[in-house]
Scaffold this active site. Structure first.
Site, PDB file in Angstrom:
ATOM      1  N   HIS A   6     -55.302  20.496 -59.363  1.00  9.62           N
ATOM      2  CA  HIS A   6     -55.661  21.845 -58.912  1.00  9.62           C
ATOM      3  C   HIS A   6     -54.849  22.181 -57.663  1.00  9.62           C
ATOM      4  CE1 HIS A   6     -59.006  24.914 -57.709  1.00  9.62           C
ATOM      5  NE2 HIS A   6     -57.805  25.378 -57.494  1.00  9.62           N
ATOM      6  N   GLU A  18     -51.146  28.459 -54.913  1.00  9.95           N
ATOM      7  CA  GLU A  18     -51.441  27.234 -54.167  1.00  9.95           C
ATOM      8  C   GLU A  18     -50.506  27.076 -52.966  1.00  9.95           C
ATOM      9  OE1 GLU A  18     -54.056  24.957 -54.591  1.00  9.95           O
ATOM     10  OE2 GLU A  18     -54.772  26.585 -55.844  1.00  9.95           O
ATOM     11  N   HIS A  53     -52.340  27.219 -49.507  1.00  6.79           N
ATOM     12  CA  HIS A  53     -52.520  25.867 -48.960  1.00  6.79           C
ATOM     13  C   HIS A  53     -51.215  25.208 -48.511  1.00  6.79           C
ATOM     14  CE1 HIS A  53     -56.608  26.155 -50.428  1.00  6.79           C
ATOM     15  NE2 HIS A  53     -56.157  26.412 -51.635  1.00  6.79           N
TER      16      HIS A  53
END
Length: 201
Positions: free
Chosen positions: A17, A66, A70
């Site tokens: 993920h 992502e 992040h």
């Protein structure tokens, strides 16, 4: 959501993920995702980190998300300070953890009968020496079993495995409820029977 696009053949193994630093998101909105920086990783990315929800051109939407959310924060660590390092290190950690192999060795595999959550937790802790955070979809209306949905491993800044403790506040709270279709993932209940399906129904 998968039915609404071209994901007719979701993987039958655990995939990535993301790689999430604690307590920070969207750290640099000017550092845009560029797929050419990870071109050497693309075959691994498609295998280990597939985007099963977006049928966008060459399926990079999930990776872009992502990275923006992040990766730009993780990049404060030298070992993650480029897109190639960030995605490459995530794949390396995934292969090192080898969740698929570990669960199989512990005899935990997709099944129509239920598992005890404590048994799954104990097996993982025995194998890794640390406790991961296991997340489930809560029971559906009239059901009594939760469905295992995500297993989160925690690392130090040196990228050594460490116990996942549910911190108050911080970005863990943000991820505690991850929307997956209409249901939401949250930390599994130790007392509920646990379903580990071979396919997401």
């Amino acid at each position: 959501q998968m039915n609404a696009n071209d994901c007719h053949d979701p993987p039958k193994y655990w995939t990535i993920h993301g790689l999430w630093p604690d307590r920070a998101e969207d750290c640099n909105r000017t550092w845009h995702f560029n797929v050419t920086e990870i071109k050497d990783l693309l075959s691994d990315m498609r295998h280990y980190w597939p985007d099963v929800l977006h049928s966008s051109l060459n399926r990079t939407q999930f990776w872009k998300h992502e990275w923006d959310k992040h990766g730009t924060c993780a990049a404060t660590l030298e070992v993650l300070n480029s897109q190639k390092k960030y995605f490459g290190k995530a794949i390396e950690l995934y292969q090192h953890v080898d969740l698929n192999g570990c669960l199989l060795k512990a005899g935990i595999k997709p099944s129509s009968s239920y598992y005890k959550m404590t048994a799954i937790k104990e097996a993982l802790t025995r194998f890794y020496g640390v406790t991961p955070k296991i997340q489930c979809l809560p029971p559906e209306e009239g059901e009594n079993a939760q469905t295992i949905g995500q297993i989160e491993f925690c690392f130090t800044k040196e990228l050594q495995l460490v116990n996942c403790t549910t911190r108050e506040g911080g970005s863990n709270a943000v991820h505690a409820h991850l929307k997956l279709g209409t249901s939401e993932l949250s930390v599994c209940n130790d007392t509920l029977p646990t379903y580990y399906p071979s396919e997401v129904q």
